[in-house]
Design a protein around this motif. Sequence first.
Motif, short mmCIF file in Angstrom:
data_model
loop_
_atom_site.label_atom_id
_atom_site.label_comp_id
_atom_site.label_asym_id
_atom_site.label_seq_id
_atom_site.Cartn_x
_atom_site.Cartn_y
_atom_site.Cartn_z
N SER A 292 0.82 -1.21 0.00
CA SER A 292 0.00 0.00 0.00
C SER A 292 0.85 1.26 0.00
O SER A 292 0.38 2.31 -0.39
CB SER A 292 -0.92 0.00 1.23
OG SER A 292 -0.15 -0.06 2.41
N MET A 293 2.14 1.17 0.48
CA MET A 293 3.04 2.32 0.49
C MET A 293 4.33 1.93 -0.17
O MET A 293 4.78 0.80 -0.06
CB MET A 293 3.31 2.76 1.94
CG MET A 293 2.05 3.12 2.66
SD MET A 293 1.90 4.76 3.31
CE MET A 293 3.33 5.66 3.15
N PRO A 294 5.00 2.88 -0.88
CA PRO A 294 6.28 2.54 -1.52
C PRO A 294 7.36 2.27 -0.48
O PRO A 294 7.37 2.85 0.60
CB PRO A 294 6.61 3.81 -2.33
CG PRO A 294 5.84 4.90 -1.66
CD PRO A 294 4.58 4.25 -1.14
N VAL A 295 8.25 1.38 -0.79
CA VAL A 295 9.35 1.03 0.11
C VAL A 295 10.39 2.14 0.06
O VAL A 295 10.86 2.51 -1.02
CB VAL A 295 9.99 -0.32 -0.30
CG1 VAL A 295 11.17 -0.64 0.62
CG2 VAL A 295 8.95 -1.42 -0.27
N PRO A 296 10.77 2.74 1.23
CA PRO A 296 11.75 3.84 1.20
C PRO A 296 13.11 3.33 0.79
O PRO A 296 13.46 2.18 1.04
CB PRO A 296 11.76 4.34 2.65
CG PRO A 296 11.30 3.17 3.46
CD PRO A 296 10.32 2.43 2.57
N PRO A 297 13.90 4.20 0.16
CA PRO A 297 15.26 3.79 -0.24
C PRO A 297 16.13 3.61 0.99
O PRO A 297 15.84 4.16 2.06
CB PRO A 297 15.75 4.97 -1.10
CG PRO A 297 14.96 6.14 -0.60
CD PRO A 297 13.61 5.60 -0.22
N PRO A 298 17.19 2.85 0.90
CA PRO A 298 18.09 2.66 2.04
C PRO A 298 18.75 3.99 2.42
O PRO A 298 18.96 4.86 1.56
CB PRO A 298 19.12 1.65 1.53
CG PRO A 298 19.07 1.77 0.04
CD PRO A 298 17.64 2.11 -0.29
N PRO A 299 19.07 4.21 3.70
CA PRO A 299 19.68 5.48 4.12
C PRO A 299 21.06 5.64 3.50
O PRO A 299 21.78 4.68 3.28
CB PRO A 299 19.78 5.33 5.65
CG PRO A 299 19.76 3.85 5.90
CD PRO A 299 18.89 3.26 4.81
N THR A 300 21.39 6.90 3.23
CA THR A 300 22.70 7.22 2.67
C THR A 300 23.59 7.79 3.76
O THR A 300 23.12 8.47 4.67
CB THR A 300 22.57 8.23 1.52
OG1 THR A 300 21.92 9.42 2.03
CG2 THR A 300 21.73 7.66 0.39
#
Length: 266
Positions: free
Chosen positions: A59-67
């Motif tokens: 239902s929600m996009p997966v956040p990108p890994p932290p930089t």
Amino acid sequence: MKTKSFIILIATFIMIFMSSGCIIINTPADSDALATNTSSPAPLASSAHNPTAPAASASMPVPPPPTTAPTPTPLAPLTVTDHPTQYANTYISVDIHCPEISGMQDAAMQNGINSGVRDYLQNQSTALEQQSVLDETNYGAHAAYSYASSYNVMRNDGHLLSILIAIQSYEGGAHPANTYATINAQNSNPGDQLTLADLFVSGTDYVSDINSEINAAIAADPTMSGTFWFTTIGAGQTFYLTDTQLVIVFDPYSIAPGAYGAPMFE
């Protein structure tokens, strides 16, 4: 007569039966089927229980890994060269050791630091020499004036440069006067000459923090407690940096008797 009445009764019963519709009789097999059909619907298959089933869409996009913050590019230490000025005449003896920096990324800032330090030291020695000339004109004699400077590189890791310059001038009296100047610069492009406020997060009450540290150090030393008259650091407070510490520098007589020299607090 009785036979005729019986026939009429049978015929009437048949007509009522036919008009009432059909009656469905369930066999045992039919009853089992009906029980199956009227039970709760079977749950839908999920990918957790059925590996071949397609995964449900999120239902929600997966956040990108932290930089992570980029690591500063290692820089070679800067070159600091001594440029001395030494001479003596009837009015003054001069022994200046002036640091000259090379290798900075910001050439304009580098030139500004070099010329600024050189002019500062030369102007002070010239002013003292002129005072000696004036004394002879006014009083027919003058003291043996002198002016000298030396320096120590306190930090030079390629990114930060900190130099402590010690200045000693004498124009008569019991003792020479000692003062200090510093160079604190960030080697970047554009570069930056650092003030004390630049070392702290914006909005931090660093003045109170430093004052508390200095007051605690004075209170903990019996030779200072009750003798120093420190209240607060100044707006243009002299300081230098080592690889691990910030050092606050005070000129002699500024917060303590001259016997303590130049108090410095790490």
